[in-house]
Design a protein around this motif. Structure first.
Motif, PDB file in Angstrom:
ATOM      1  N   PRO A  20      10.229   0.655  11.041  1.00 39.30           N
ATOM      2  CA  PRO A  20       8.830   0.959  11.389  1.00 39.30           C
ATOM      3  C   PRO A  20       8.212   2.004  10.459  1.00 39.30           C
ATOM      4  CG  PRO A  20      10.140   0.762  13.383  1.00 39.30           C
ATOM      5  CD  PRO A  20      11.102   0.690  12.228  1.00 39.30           C
ATOM      6  N   LEU A  21       8.984   3.014  10.063  1.00 32.61           N
ATOM      7  CA  LEU A  21       8.469   4.025   9.139  1.00 32.61           C
ATOM      8  C   LEU A  21       8.141   3.393   7.784  1.00 32.61           C
ATOM      9  CD1 LEU A  21       7.760   6.901   8.304  1.00 32.61           C
ATOM     10  CD2 LEU A  21      10.187   7.253   7.754  1.00 32.61           C
ATOM     11  N   GLN A  22       9.030   2.560   7.260  1.00 25.52           N
ATOM     12  CA  GLN A  22       8.775   1.885   5.986  1.00 25.52           C
ATOM     13  C   GLN A  22       7.533   1.004   6.080  1.00 25.52           C
ATOM     14  OE1 GLN A  22      12.741   0.154   5.705  1.00 25.52           O
ATOM     15  NE2 GLN A  22      13.167   1.345   3.837  1.00 25.52           N
ATOM     16  N   GLN A  23       7.369   0.323   7.219  1.00 25.16           N
ATOM     17  CA  GLN A  23       6.185  -0.526   7.413  1.00 25.16           C
ATOM     18  C   GLN A  23       4.909   0.314   7.417  1.00 25.16           C
ATOM     19  OE1 GLN A  23       5.528  -3.652   7.358  1.00 25.16           O
ATOM     20  NE2 GLN A  23       7.264  -4.850   8.063  1.00 25.16           N
ATOM     21  N   ARG A  24       4.908   1.452   8.115  1.00 26.93           N
ATOM     22  CA  ARG A  24       3.725   2.317   8.152  1.00 26.93           C
ATOM     23  C   ARG A  24       3.392   2.853   6.766  1.00 26.93           C
ATOM     24  NH1 ARG A  24       6.068   4.068  12.819  1.00 26.93           N
ATOM     25  NH2 ARG A  24       6.852   6.008  11.880  1.00 26.93           N
ATOM     26  N   GLN A  25       4.416   3.293   6.049  1.00 33.06           N
ATOM     27  CA  GLN A  25       4.190   3.807   4.691  1.00 33.06           C
ATOM     28  C   GLN A  25       3.627   2.719   3.780  1.00 33.06           C
ATOM     29  OE1 GLN A  25       8.180   5.268   3.985  1.00 33.06           O
ATOM     30  NE2 GLN A  25       7.626   7.376   4.519  1.00 33.06           N
ATOM     31  N   ALA A  26       4.188   1.515   3.882  1.00 37.01           N
ATOM     32  CA  ALA A  26       3.707   0.387   3.062  1.00 37.01           C
ATOM     33  C   ALA A  26       2.254   0.059   3.409  1.00 37.01           C
ATOM     34  CB  ALA A  26       4.593  -0.831   3.269  1.00 37.01           C
ATOM     35  N   ALA A  27       1.910   0.074   4.702  1.00 39.19           N
ATOM     36  CA  ALA A  27       0.538  -0.226   5.132  1.00 39.19           C
ATOM     37  C   ALA A  27      -0.446   0.790   4.557  1.00 39.19           C
ATOM     38  CB  ALA A  27       0.462  -0.240   6.658  1.00 39.19           C
ATOM     39  N   ASN A  28      -0.070   2.064   4.562  1.00 37.28           N
ATOM     40  CA  ASN A  28      -0.950   3.101   4.015  1.00 37.28           C
ATOM     41  C   ASN A  28      -1.099   2.971   2.500  1.00 37.28           C
ATOM     42  OD1 ASN A  28      -1.662   4.375   6.448  1.00 37.28           O
ATOM     43  ND2 ASN A  28       0.270   5.484   6.493  1.00 37.28           N
ATOM     44  N   ARG A  29       0.007   2.644   1.815  1.00 34.02           N
ATOM     45  CA  ARG A  29      -0.077   2.454   0.361  1.00 34.02           C
ATOM     46  C   ARG A  29      -0.933   1.230   0.016  1.00 34.02           C
ATOM     47  NH1 ARG A  29       5.620   3.828   0.526  1.00 34.02           N
ATOM     48  NH2 ARG A  29       6.083   1.605   0.324  1.00 34.02           N
ATOM     49  N   LEU A  30      -0.792   0.171   0.796  1.00 32.12           N
ATOM     50  CA  LEU A  30      -1.609  -1.031   0.578  1.00 32.12           C
ATOM     51  C   LEU A  30      -3.093  -0.697   0.715  1.00 32.12           C
ATOM     52  CD1 LEU A  30      -1.617  -4.222   0.226  1.00 32.12           C
ATOM     53  CD2 LEU A  30      -1.902  -4.265   2.699  1.00 32.12           C
ATOM     54  N   CYS A  31      -3.423   0.070   1.736  1.00 32.85           N
ATOM     55  CA  CYS A  31      -4.816   0.461   1.960  1.00 32.85           C
ATOM     56  C   CYS A  31      -5.345   1.221   0.738  1.00 32.85           C
ATOM     57  CB  CYS A  31      -4.915   1.317   3.223  1.00 32.85           C
ATOM     58  SG  CYS A  31      -6.604   1.771   3.662  1.00 32.85           S
ATOM     59  N   LYS A  32      -4.547   2.116   0.177  1.00 27.28           N
ATOM     60  CA  LYS A  32      -4.963   2.871  -1.017  1.00 27.28           C
ATOM     61  C   LYS A  32      -5.169   1.945  -2.214  1.00 27.28           C
ATOM     62  CE  LYS A  32      -2.938   7.243   0.312  1.00 27.28           C
ATOM     63  NZ  LYS A  32      -1.788   8.126   0.232  1.00 27.28           N
ATOM     64  N   GLN A  33      -4.317   0.926  -2.341  1.00 32.17           N
ATOM     65  CA  GLN A  33      -4.481  -0.042  -3.439  1.00 32.17           C
ATOM     66  C   GLN A  33      -5.793  -0.819  -3.273  1.00 32.17           C
ATOM     67  OE1 GLN A  33      -2.641  -0.722  -6.137  1.00 32.17           O
ATOM     68  NE2 GLN A  33      -0.908   0.593  -5.691  1.00 32.17           N
ATOM     69  N   LEU A  34      -6.036  -1.294  -2.053  1.00 31.39           N
ATOM     70  CA  LEU A  34      -7.200  -2.151  -1.819  1.00 31.39           C
ATOM     71  C   LEU A  34      -8.518  -1.406  -1.926  1.00 31.39           C
ATOM     72  CD1 LEU A  34      -5.841  -4.401   1.017  1.00 31.39           C
ATOM     73  CD2 LEU A  34      -7.004  -5.224  -1.011  1.00 31.39           C
TER      74      LEU A  34
END
Length: 196
Positions: A20-34
């Motif tokens: 779950p932590l890896q998923q949250r971190q990935a979601a936040n990084r994706l948002c920064k990319q987009l």
């Protein structure tokens, strides 16, 4: 089992193994990319999805869309057209029910549907992708059928289609089938494969 099915199973297993932590971190990084991409910045009507089966989560981006006054839409299984999607407005107050795949989707009774040609940007999940922008979906063909008109009319007609993924879903090369819809690009938690 054919190689596409084996690859699909392997990648799905990898993304489900994320904590779950890896998923949250990935979601936040994706948002920064987009949030840096012109396709996102210029879009007002954006189709999103709710994650399932380890897909990268768009919740941080959805919240950003709402803060910026952008309208968001969720896919809903079309009740009549086989393996096709409708897109229905989505807000924090939208009532959701689980569809036959156990994925939450808006209750559609009386809800207006957004014509797909009136969407500016569609963020769609995928199972695997390559650096050339080729996408492998879950195998049901929902997005391919819904946006098949882009193959006939040209990739520039209608909304831009961006695949969303964890970087670990990238493979060296994917074979493209005649029915696979072309994507504008793919964005992961680490990188943008953008510019088609």
């Amino acid at each position: 089992m054919d190689t596409r099915q084996a690859l699909r199973r392997s990648i799905r297993s990898k993304r489900r193994a994320l904590t779950p932590l890896q998923q949250r971190q990935a979601a936040n990084r994706l948002c920064k990319q987009l949030r840096k991409l012109p396709a996102f910045l210029n879009a007002q009507h954006i189709a999103v999805y709710l994650p399932n089966d380890g897909e990268i989560d768009l919740q941080p981006l959805i919240r950003l869309c709402w803060q910026l006054g952008k309208k968001t839409y969720l896919p809903v299984l079309h009740p009549v057209k086989h393996n096709s999607l409708w897109f229905v407005p989505y807000s924090a107050k939208t009532r959701l029910v689980k569809n036959i795949y156990k994925i939450p989707e808006p209750v559609v009774l009386g809800e207006p549907k957004q014509p797909i040609w009136a969407l500016d940007l569609v963020l769609l999940p995928l199972v695997a992708f390559d650096a050339d922008g080729n996408r492998m979906g879950m195998g049901g063909g929902y997005y391919d059928r819904t946006f098949a008109f882009k193959t006939r009319l040209g990739a520039n007609w209608g909304p831009r289609l961006l695949g969303m993924a964890h970087e670990l879903q990238r493979v060296d090369k994917l074979a493209v089938a005649s029915w696979d819809i072309p994507l504008t690009g793919i964005v992961t938690d680490m990188k943008s494969y953008y510019g088609k």
